[in-house]
Design a protein around this motif. Structure first.
Motif, PDB file in Angstrom:
ATOM      1  N   ASP A 132     -19.164  18.427 -17.354  1.00  0.00           N
ATOM      2  CA  ASP A 132     -18.973  19.521 -18.314  1.00  0.00           C
ATOM      3  C   ASP A 132     -18.992  20.908 -17.688  1.00  0.00           C
ATOM      4  OD1 ASP A 132     -18.577  17.877 -20.415  1.00  0.00           O
ATOM      5  OD2 ASP A 132     -20.575  18.114 -21.302  1.00  0.00           O
ATOM      6  N   THR A 133     -19.879  21.137 -16.721  1.00  0.00           N
ATOM      7  CA  THR A 133     -20.011  22.477 -16.140  1.00  0.00           C
ATOM      8  C   THR A 133     -19.402  22.564 -14.742  1.00  0.00           C
ATOM      9  OG1 THR A 133     -22.197  22.000 -15.191  1.00  0.00           O
ATOM     10  CG2 THR A 133     -22.139  22.887 -17.443  1.00  0.00           C
ATOM     11  N   GLU A 134     -18.614  21.563 -14.371  1.00  0.00           N
ATOM     12  CA  GLU A 134     -18.057  21.515 -13.026  1.00  0.00           C
ATOM     13  C   GLU A 134     -16.608  21.991 -12.980  1.00  0.00           C
ATOM     14  OE1 GLU A 134     -20.557  17.988 -10.785  1.00  0.00           O
ATOM     15  OE2 GLU A 134     -18.671  17.477 -11.788  1.00  0.00           O
ATOM     16  N   VAL A 135     -16.173  22.288 -11.761  1.00  0.00           N
ATOM     17  CA  VAL A 135     -14.815  22.767 -11.508  1.00  0.00           C
ATOM     18  C   VAL A 135     -14.257  22.039 -10.290  1.00  0.00           C
ATOM     19  CG1 VAL A 135     -13.413  24.776 -10.886  1.00  0.00           C
ATOM     20  CG2 VAL A 135     -15.347  25.060 -12.443  1.00  0.00           C
ATOM     21  N   LEU A 136     -13.014  21.591 -10.384  1.00  0.00           N
ATOM     22  CA  LEU A 136     -12.318  21.024  -9.229  1.00  0.00           C
ATOM     23  C   LEU A 136     -11.488  22.130  -8.595  1.00  0.00           C
ATOM     24  CD1 LEU A 136     -11.332  18.677  -7.418  1.00  0.00           C
ATOM     25  CD2 LEU A 136      -9.551  18.221  -9.145  1.00  0.00           C
ATOM     26  N   VAL A 137     -11.745  22.375  -7.317  1.00  0.00           N
ATOM     27  CA  VAL A 137     -11.091  23.466  -6.596  1.00  0.00           C
ATOM     28  C   VAL A 137     -10.241  22.909  -5.464  1.00  0.00           C
ATOM     29  CG1 VAL A 137     -11.453  25.532  -5.193  1.00  0.00           C
ATOM     30  CG2 VAL A 137     -12.987  25.043  -7.112  1.00  0.00           C
ATOM     31  N   LYS A 138      -9.002  23.390  -5.375  1.00  0.00           N
ATOM     32  CA  LYS A 138      -8.144  23.076  -4.229  1.00  0.00           C
ATOM     33  C   LYS A 138      -8.222  24.255  -3.265  1.00  0.00           C
ATOM     34  CE  LYS A 138      -3.530  21.514  -2.967  1.00  0.00           C
ATOM     35  NZ  LYS A 138      -3.731  21.919  -1.576  1.00  0.00           N
ATOM     36  N   MET A 139      -8.795  24.026  -2.098  1.00  0.00           N
ATOM     37  CA  MET A 139      -8.944  25.094  -1.126  1.00  0.00           C
ATOM     38  C   MET A 139      -7.579  25.520  -0.587  1.00  0.00           C
ATOM     39  SD  MET A 139     -12.101  25.774  -1.201  1.00  0.00           S
ATOM     40  CE  MET A 139     -11.985  27.054   0.075  1.00  0.00           C
ATOM     41  N   ILE A 140      -7.431  26.821  -0.370  1.00  0.00           N
ATOM     42  CA  ILE A 140      -6.183  27.386   0.143  1.00  0.00           C
ATOM     43  C   ILE A 140      -6.330  27.783   1.601  1.00  0.00           C
ATOM     44  CG2 ILE A 140      -4.478  29.225  -0.109  1.00  0.00           C
ATOM     45  CD1 ILE A 140      -5.340  29.459  -3.066  1.00  0.00           C
ATOM     46  N   MET A 141      -7.336  28.610   1.886  1.00  0.00           N
ATOM     47  CA  MET A 141      -7.581  29.103   3.246  1.00  0.00           C
ATOM     48  C   MET A 141      -9.073  29.223   3.480  1.00  0.00           C
ATOM     49  SD  MET A 141      -4.943  32.242   3.972  1.00  0.00           S
ATOM     50  CE  MET A 141      -3.219  31.964   4.399  1.00  0.00           C
ATOM     51  N   ALA A 142      -9.472  29.066   4.744  1.00  0.00           N
ATOM     52  CA  ALA A 142     -10.884  29.242   5.112  1.00  0.00           C
ATOM     53  C   ALA A 142     -10.965  29.647   6.577  1.00  0.00           C
ATOM     54  CB  ALA A 142     -11.676  27.962   4.877  1.00  0.00           C
ATOM     55  N   PRO A 143     -11.668  30.741   6.887  1.00  0.00           N
ATOM     56  CA  PRO A 143     -11.770  31.190   8.274  1.00  0.00           C
ATOM     57  C   PRO A 143     -12.876  30.478   9.045  1.00  0.00           C
ATOM     58  CG  PRO A 143     -12.924  32.713   6.863  1.00  0.00           C
ATOM     59  CD  PRO A 143     -12.317  31.660   5.957  1.00  0.00           C
ATOM     60  N   ILE A 144     -12.828  30.622  10.355  1.00  0.00           N
ATOM     61  CA  ILE A 144     -13.923  30.199  11.227  1.00  0.00           C
ATOM     62  C   ILE A 144     -14.687  31.452  11.616  1.00  0.00           C
ATOM     63  CG2 ILE A 144     -14.568  29.100  13.393  1.00  0.00           C
ATOM     64  CD1 ILE A 144     -11.974  27.525  13.313  1.00  0.00           C
ATOM     65  N   ASN A 145     -15.921  31.576  11.152  1.00  0.00           N
ATOM     66  CA  ASN A 145     -16.775  32.718  11.455  1.00  0.00           C
ATOM     67  C   ASN A 145     -17.895  32.311  12.406  1.00  0.00           C
ATOM     68  OD1 ASN A 145     -15.479  34.669   9.799  1.00  0.00           O
ATOM     69  ND2 ASN A 145     -16.497  33.835   7.991  1.00  0.00           N
ATOM     70  N   PRO A 146     -18.501  33.270  13.108  1.00  0.00           N
ATOM     71  CA  PRO A 146     -19.642  32.940  13.978  1.00  0.00           C
ATOM     72  C   PRO A 146     -20.765  32.216  13.246  1.00  0.00           C
ATOM     73  CG  PRO A 146     -18.850  35.139  14.486  1.00  0.00           C
ATOM     74  CD  PRO A 146     -18.081  34.680  13.272  1.00  0.00           C
ATOM     75  N   SER A 147     -21.003  32.583  11.971  1.00  0.00           N
ATOM     76  CA  SER A 147     -22.076  31.922  11.224  1.00  0.00           C
ATOM     77  C   SER A 147     -21.763  30.443  10.994  1.00  0.00           C
ATOM     78  CB  SER A 147     -22.295  32.622   9.877  1.00  0.00           C
ATOM     79  OG  SER A 147     -21.096  32.632   9.106  1.00  0.00           O
ATOM     80  N   ASP A 148     -20.479  30.103  10.862  1.00  0.00           N
ATOM     81  CA  ASP A 148     -20.097  28.695  10.715  1.00  0.00           C
ATOM     82  C   ASP A 148     -20.458  27.916  11.977  1.00  0.00           C
ATOM     83  OD1 ASP A 148     -18.867  29.351   8.234  1.00  0.00           O
ATOM     84  OD2 ASP A 148     -17.026  29.911   9.274  1.00  0.00           O
ATOM     85  N   GLY A 207     -15.577  20.580 -19.741  1.00  0.00           N
ATOM     86  CA  GLY A 207     -15.490  20.990 -21.142  1.00  0.00           C
ATOM     87  C   GLY A 207     -16.331  22.201 -21.497  1.00  0.00           C
ATOM     88  N   ARG A 208     -17.369  22.485 -20.753  1.00  0.00           N
ATOM     89  CA  ARG A 208     -18.253  23.616 -21.057  1.00  0.00           C
ATOM     90  C   ARG A 208     -18.047  24.792 -20.107  1.00  0.00           C
ATOM     91  NH1 ARG A 208     -24.085  21.151 -21.069  1.00  0.00           N
ATOM     92  NH2 ARG A 208     -24.608  23.368 -21.372  1.00  0.00           N
ATOM     93  N   VAL A 209     -16.961  24.768 -19.350  1.00  0.00           N
ATOM     94  CA  VAL A 209     -16.645  25.878 -18.456  1.00  0.00           C
ATOM     95  C   VAL A 209     -15.778  26.877 -19.203  1.00  0.00           C
ATOM     96  CG1 VAL A 209     -15.485  26.576 -16.333  1.00  0.00           C
ATOM     97  CG2 VAL A 209     -16.792  24.443 -16.398  1.00  0.00           C
ATOM     98  N   SER A 210     -16.305  28.068 -19.397  1.00  0.00           N
ATOM     99  CA  SER A 210     -15.565  29.088 -20.140  1.00  0.00           C
ATOM    100  C   SER A 210     -15.123  30.268 -19.288  1.00  0.00           C
ATOM    101  CB  SER A 210     -16.423  29.630 -21.294  1.00  0.00           C
ATOM    102  OG  SER A 210     -17.639  30.170 -20.803  1.00  0.00           O
ATOM    103  N   SER A 211     -15.734  30.425 -18.101  1.00  0.00           N
ATOM    104  CA  SER A 211     -15.434  31.593 -17.274  1.00  0.00           C
ATOM    105  C   SER A 211     -14.266  31.375 -16.322  1.00  0.00           C
ATOM    106  CB  SER A 211     -16.681  31.975 -16.467  1.00  0.00           C
ATOM    107  OG  SER A 211     -17.092  30.892 -15.636  1.00  0.00           O
ATOM    108  N   LEU A 212     -13.851  30.122 -16.153  1.00  0.00           N
ATOM    109  CA  LEU A 212     -12.756  29.803 -15.246  1.00  0.00           C
ATOM    110  C   LEU A 212     -11.746  28.907 -15.927  1.00  0.00           C
ATOM    111  CD1 LEU A 212     -14.871  28.971 -12.046  1.00  0.00           C
ATOM    112  CD2 LEU A 212     -13.522  31.048 -12.421  1.00  0.00           C
ATOM    113  N   ARG A 213     -10.518  28.994 -15.455  1.00  0.00           N
ATOM    114  CA  ARG A 213      -9.465  28.120 -15.975  1.00  0.00           C
ATOM    115  C   ARG A 213      -8.506  27.763 -14.845  1.00  0.00           C
ATOM    116  NH1 ARG A 213      -5.864  32.275 -19.726  1.00  0.00           N
ATOM    117  NH2 ARG A 213      -5.286  33.714 -18.043  1.00  0.00           N
ATOM    118  N   PRO A 214      -7.723  26.697 -14.989  1.00  0.00           N
ATOM    119  CA  PRO A 214      -6.791  26.323 -13.927  1.00  0.00           C
ATOM    120  C   PRO A 214      -5.876  27.487 -13.552  1.00  0.00           C
ATOM    121  CG  PRO A 214      -6.978  24.542 -15.500  1.00  0.00           C
ATOM    122  CD  PRO A 214      -7.745  25.692 -16.082  1.00  0.00           C
TER     123      PRO A 214
END
Length: 370
Positions: free
Chosen positions: A61-77, A108-115
């Motif tokens: 209900d409160t989850e989101v499926l995200v398709k990642m687009i880009m992600a950098p490699i940082n020193p912290s990683d 079903g209970r996610v109101s702040s995000l949409r596809p």
């Protein structure tokens, strides 16, 4: 060379203004996914591996499926993989703290995000080096999808660090000077651009290198007032340069440590502040006694992950992101020059990210978009 380095940026502008055309059939119960992971701490060249899996389409209900687009490699990683970072995820873990993705499904209970919305992690340790992620909505932050994808993917760590360090430690006025080492880093480039926008001068220290003239030209194109080498910063000429300015630097940013940090500390004005946010040389800082007694210099540190963690409910957090994205739209805050890699080419990406004199940020591009 610069055109080559910025080719991914130009490509990402198309990604940023065009909605992704990938359509997932609703009848599909799972999606093939890849993730770069580690099950132990150690040398990233040895302990990282690529895991293939099937990602369920269904979300709670409160989850989101995200398709990642880009992600950098940082020193912290890299530090997280090595086990030297102060915050470490539970193992086995997906690597990557920063990146941008597109919402595919919502509960079903996610109101702040949409596809179709773009999101970035709200905190450290999300695991961005993968195709898909299922996350509770509270662990995501919505960001504009009318900006280049590469800008959204790299906004969370380096521009935010530069923004906070310029805002939080010294009350600067137009014409004031900031000095920094590691000026060609992603944070350093953000500092230069924000300082230019806000009317500050910058003295930018970099290591000597074969393409120094090209690097100097590039940093000045971003707005750098002066670009000097580490050797120059130790010379009498550096003293003359500082004396020629309206006033000595009131603020210094240190990401190198060792003698480099001591050299910029010496150039601070009375009651100046040096903020340390990294330690690339892994050497301690030698502090001249006179700087503390006679100049009353102050040394402090900044850790962006901790600031974000402690200010989740602070309106200043929202204001910071709004300011940064406004500058991105106005082309006043450009992402660092970059080179993209597929997830399957992670070994090459990580290896090159660890090499000295890196000319570009290494970024995982999850798919080639039209």
């Amino acid at each position: 060379m610069l055109l080559k380095l910025f080719a991914p940026v130009l490509h990402s502008f198309r990604v940023g203004v065009q909605r992704m055309t990938h359509v997932f059939a609703r009848s599909t119960s799972s999606l093939p996914s890849q993730a770069i992971m580690h099950s132990e701490h150690g040398d990233p060249n040895s302990v990282l591996y690529l895991e293939n899996s099937q990602m369920p389409r269904t979300v709670q209900d409160t989850e989101v499926l995200v398709k990642m687009i880009m992600a950098p490699i940082n020193p912290s990683d890299i530090n997280m993989v090595e086990g030297t970072y102060h915050m470490l995820p539970r193992l086995p873990a997906v690597c990557g703290n920063e990146g941008v993705g597109e919402v595919v499904e919502v509960g079903g209970r996610v109101s702040s995000l949409r596809p179709g919305d773009w999101v970035i992690p709200a905190d450290t340790g999300f695991g961005t080096w993968r195709n898909f992620a299922v996350s509770d909505q509270t662990l995501l932050r919505k960001v504009p999808n009318d900006v280049p994808a590469i800008s959204a993917a790299t906004i969370m760590v380096n521009p935010c660090t530069a923004y906070r360090m310029l805002k939080d430690f010294v009350c600067l006025h137009e014409g004031d000077c900031v000095i920094q080492n590691g000026a060609n880093s992603a944070v350093g480039q953000a500092v230069i651009q924000l300082a230019k926008e806000w009317g500050y001068q910058t003295i930018n220290v970099v290591r000597n290198r074969p393409d120094l003239d090209q690097l100097t030209e590039y940093l000045k194109s971003l707005g750098a007032t002066h670009v000097v080498t580490e050797e120059f910063s130790r010379s009498h000429q550096m003293k003359d340069l500082v004396s020629s300015m309206k006033s000595p630097p009131k603020l210094a940013f240190n990401t190198v440590g060792g003698d480099s940090a001591t050299n910029i500390l010496k150039r601070l004005d009375n009651k100046g502040v040096m903020v340390t946010y990294g330690g690339m040389s892994k050497k301690s800082i030698a502090v001249p006694t006179g700087a503390l007694i006679f100049k009353r210099a102050r040394l402090t540190g900044y850790w962006n992950a901790k600031w974000v963690q402690e200010n989740k409910e602070n309106p200043e957090l929202v204001r910071m992101f709004d300011d940064l994205f406004d500058l991105v739209r106005e082309c006043k805050l450009l992402p660092p020059a970059s080179e993209t890699f597929s997830l399957s080419d992670f070994q090459h990406a990580v290896k090159t990210s660890l090499e000295g004199f890196k000319g570009s940020k290494k970024i995982f591009l999850m798919d080639e978009y039209p």
